[in-house]
Design a protein around this motif. Structure first.
Motif, PDB file in Angstrom:
ATOM      1  N   ALA A  25      31.308  41.322 -18.934  1.00 43.52           N
ATOM      2  CA  ALA A  25      31.292  40.447 -18.211  1.00 43.52           C
ATOM      3  C   ALA A  25      30.844  38.903 -19.385  1.00 43.52           C
ATOM      4  O   ALA A  25      30.191  39.609 -19.627  1.00 43.52           O
ATOM      5  N   GLN A  26      32.268  38.193 -18.984  1.00 42.27           N
ATOM      6  CA  GLN A  26      31.931  36.952 -19.901  1.00 42.27           C
ATOM      7  C   GLN A  26      31.816  35.884 -18.452  1.00 42.27           C
ATOM      8  O   GLN A  26      33.094  35.721 -17.824  1.00 42.27           O
ATOM      9  N   THR A  27      30.865  34.403 -19.763  1.00 39.04           N
ATOM     10  CA  THR A  27      31.552  33.151 -19.008  1.00 39.04           C
ATOM     11  C   THR A  27      32.316  32.451 -19.702  1.00 39.04           C
ATOM     12  O   THR A  27      31.971  32.095 -20.342  1.00 39.04           O
ATOM     13  N   VAL A  28      33.520  31.958 -18.605  1.00 34.54           N
ATOM     14  CA  VAL A  28      35.045  30.888 -19.693  1.00 34.54           C
ATOM     15  C   VAL A  28      34.112  29.241 -18.468  1.00 34.54           C
ATOM     16  O   VAL A  28      34.438  29.365 -17.990  1.00 34.54           O
ATOM     17  N   THR A  29      34.046  28.089 -19.700  1.00 34.56           N
ATOM     18  CA  THR A  29      34.580  27.046 -19.026  1.00 34.56           C
ATOM     19  C   THR A  29      35.471  26.327 -19.464  1.00 34.56           C
ATOM     20  O   THR A  29      36.372  26.608 -20.890  1.00 34.56           O
ATOM     21  N   LEU A  30      36.546  26.020 -18.409  1.00 40.73           N
ATOM     22  CA  LEU A  30      37.894  25.807 -19.033  1.00 40.73           C
ATOM     23  C   LEU A  30      38.219  24.503 -18.331  1.00 40.73           C
ATOM     24  O   LEU A  30      37.863  23.888 -17.650  1.00 40.73           O
ATOM     25  N   GLU A  31      38.232  23.535 -19.299  1.00 37.42           N
ATOM     26  CA  GLU A  31      39.026  22.184 -19.605  1.00 37.42           C
ATOM     27  C   GLU A  31      40.284  21.685 -19.080  1.00 37.42           C
ATOM     28  O   GLU A  31      41.194  23.038 -19.139  1.00 37.42           O
ATOM     29  N   PRO A  32      40.154  20.199 -18.668  1.00 39.99           N
ATOM     30  CA  PRO A  32      41.594  20.396 -17.319  1.00 39.99           C
ATOM     31  C   PRO A  32      42.457  21.044 -18.733  1.00 39.99           C
ATOM     32  O   PRO A  32      43.037  19.976 -19.897  1.00 39.99           O
ATOM     33  N   GLY A  33      43.601  21.103 -18.416  1.00 41.03           N
ATOM     34  CA  GLY A  33      44.644  22.021 -19.159  1.00 41.03           C
ATOM     35  C   GLY A  33      44.226  23.044 -19.914  1.00 41.03           C
ATOM     36  O   GLY A  33      45.232  23.623 -20.783  1.00 41.03           O
ATOM     37  N   ARG A  34      43.449  23.510 -19.854  1.00 42.49           N
ATOM     38  CA  ARG A  34      43.072  24.577 -20.860  1.00 42.49           C
ATOM     39  C   ARG A  34      43.437  25.815 -20.224  1.00 42.49           C
ATOM     40  O   ARG A  34      43.071  26.238 -18.616  1.00 42.49           O
ATOM     41  N   VAL A  69      40.917  46.745 -15.237  1.00 44.25           N
ATOM     42  CA  VAL A  69      40.904  45.200 -15.687  1.00 44.25           C
ATOM     43  C   VAL A  69      39.685  44.586 -16.855  1.00 44.25           C
ATOM     44  O   VAL A  69      38.870  45.177 -15.786  1.00 44.25           O
ATOM     45  N   ALA A  70      39.760  43.236 -17.592  1.00 46.47           N
ATOM     46  CA  ALA A  70      38.829  43.390 -18.499  1.00 46.47           C
ATOM     47  C   ALA A  70      38.267  41.840 -17.555  1.00 46.47           C
ATOM     48  O   ALA A  70      39.046  41.649 -17.199  1.00 46.47           O
ATOM     49  N   SER A  71      37.212  41.090 -18.420  1.00 41.50           N
ATOM     50  CA  SER A  71      36.687  40.225 -17.976  1.00 41.50           C
ATOM     51  C   SER A  71      37.225  38.916 -18.084  1.00 41.50           C
ATOM     52  O   SER A  71      38.215  39.188 -18.997  1.00 41.50           O
ATOM     53  N   VAL A  72      37.801  38.001 -18.095  1.00 41.84           N
ATOM     54  CA  VAL A  72      38.038  36.444 -18.444  1.00 41.84           C
ATOM     55  C   VAL A  72      37.786  36.810 -19.777  1.00 41.84           C
ATOM     56  O   VAL A  72      36.261  36.423 -20.041  1.00 41.84           O
ATOM     57  N   GLY A  73      37.933  36.379 -20.305  1.00 43.19           N
ATOM     58  CA  GLY A  73      37.955  35.249 -22.264  1.00 43.19           C
ATOM     59  C   GLY A  73      38.109  36.558 -22.523  1.00 43.19           C
ATOM     60  O   GLY A  73      37.910  36.940 -23.782  1.00 43.19           O
ATOM     61  N   THR A  74      38.744  37.115 -22.188  1.00 44.52           N
ATOM     62  CA  THR A  74      39.064  38.955 -23.206  1.00 44.52           C
ATOM     63  C   THR A  74      40.848  38.446 -23.227  1.00 44.52           C
ATOM     64  O   THR A  74      41.922  37.765 -22.532  1.00 44.52           O
ATOM     65  N   THR A  75      41.165  39.553 -24.548  1.00 43.53           N
ATOM     66  CA  THR A  75      42.116  39.415 -25.423  1.00 43.53           C
ATOM     67  C   THR A  75      43.178  40.411 -24.945  1.00 43.53           C
ATOM     68  O   THR A  75      42.379  41.512 -25.703  1.00 43.53           O
ATOM     69  N   ALA A  76      44.294  41.355 -25.790  1.00 47.72           N
ATOM     70  CA  ALA A  76      44.677  42.245 -26.163  1.00 47.72           C
ATOM     71  C   ALA A  76      44.860  42.850 -27.050  1.00 47.72           C
ATOM     72  O   ALA A  76      44.425  41.681 -28.204  1.00 47.72           O
TER      73      ALA A  76
END
Length: 224
Positions: free
Chosen positions: A149-158, A217-224
């Motif tokens: 698991a990962q934690t992602v802080t999303l700024e507005p528009g990101r 499904v993988a955690s948020v913050g992951t890419t292909a």
């Protein structure tokens, strides 16, 4: 000075006592003057009881108590600690990255974009499942989680992404898989009880896939 010290109602002192009265008057004045000068210095270094009390009477004395009593009051502001992203402030979608698929499977990137004016936090794994029938009926089991698991802080528009792998329904025995037309994916943002629908027409196993899940499904913050 001596006249003020000795009341006028008393009889006149004899000459031999007059000197002692004058001395007493001077001593009285000296004590009075000492008392006055002591009152001036007593405010800063005089009686301890009067110096320690003003903490509840003066605004300056009470200010430190309020600033140190509850440090959590400064940590509750959204700018310091953004709250969890809600579905209402997210635009949820999916893309198919080129060249990311493997034999018998397809890679999808779920996308989560912050559409609000404040930052928010996504922590962990989205919930993902196939839906069909034109009415949101779930097909098969939900996606199995993979990775950390990962934690992602999303700024507005990101935007952040989460990797989903979809195994081909034809890779499973037809009798157990029971392939069915899927309309797309039901996606729950991490920690949310509300879901978004992401259109992705494909074949989904309505039945069993054994120990090999059709969706991972993988955690948020992951890419292909």
């Amino acid at each position: 000075m001596t006249r003020e010290t000795v009341p006028s109602t008393r009889r006149r002192a004899s000459p031999r006592h007059r000197g002692s009265l004058v001395g007493a008057g001077v001593l009285g004045v000296g004590l009075f003057l000492t008392g006055c000068s002591g009152g001036g210095s007593g405010t800063a270094g005089g009686p301890a009881t009067s110096a320690s009390v003003p903490s509840t009477a003066s605004p300056t004395g009470s200010a430190p108590a309020s600033s140190t009593a509850s440090p959590s009051s400064s940590t509750s502001t959204p700018t310091d600690h953004p709250r969890r992203c809600t579905l209402a402030q997210l635009d949820v979608g999916a893309t198919v990255p080129s060249g990311a698929g493997a034999a018998g499977s397809t890679a999808l990137l779920l996308t989560f974009r912050d559409t609000a004016d404040v930052a928010c936090v996504l922590d962990g794994f989205p919930g993902v499942s196939f839906v069909g029938g034109g009415d949101g009926t779930q097909l098969g089991v939900s996606a199995r989680r993979t990775g950390a698991a990962q934690t992602v802080t999303l700024e507005p528009g990101r935007t952040t992404t989460a990797l989903v792998r979809v195994a081909d329904a034809g890779s499973y025995p037809e009798t157990s898989c029971d392939p069915t037309a899927a309309d797309g994916l039901r996606v729950y943002p991490p920690g949310s009880t509300e879901a978004a629908f992401v259109r992705y027409p494909t074949k989904a196993c309505r039945g069993s896939t054994g120990d090999s899940p059709q969706l991972t499904v993988a955690s948020v913050g992951t890419t292909a």
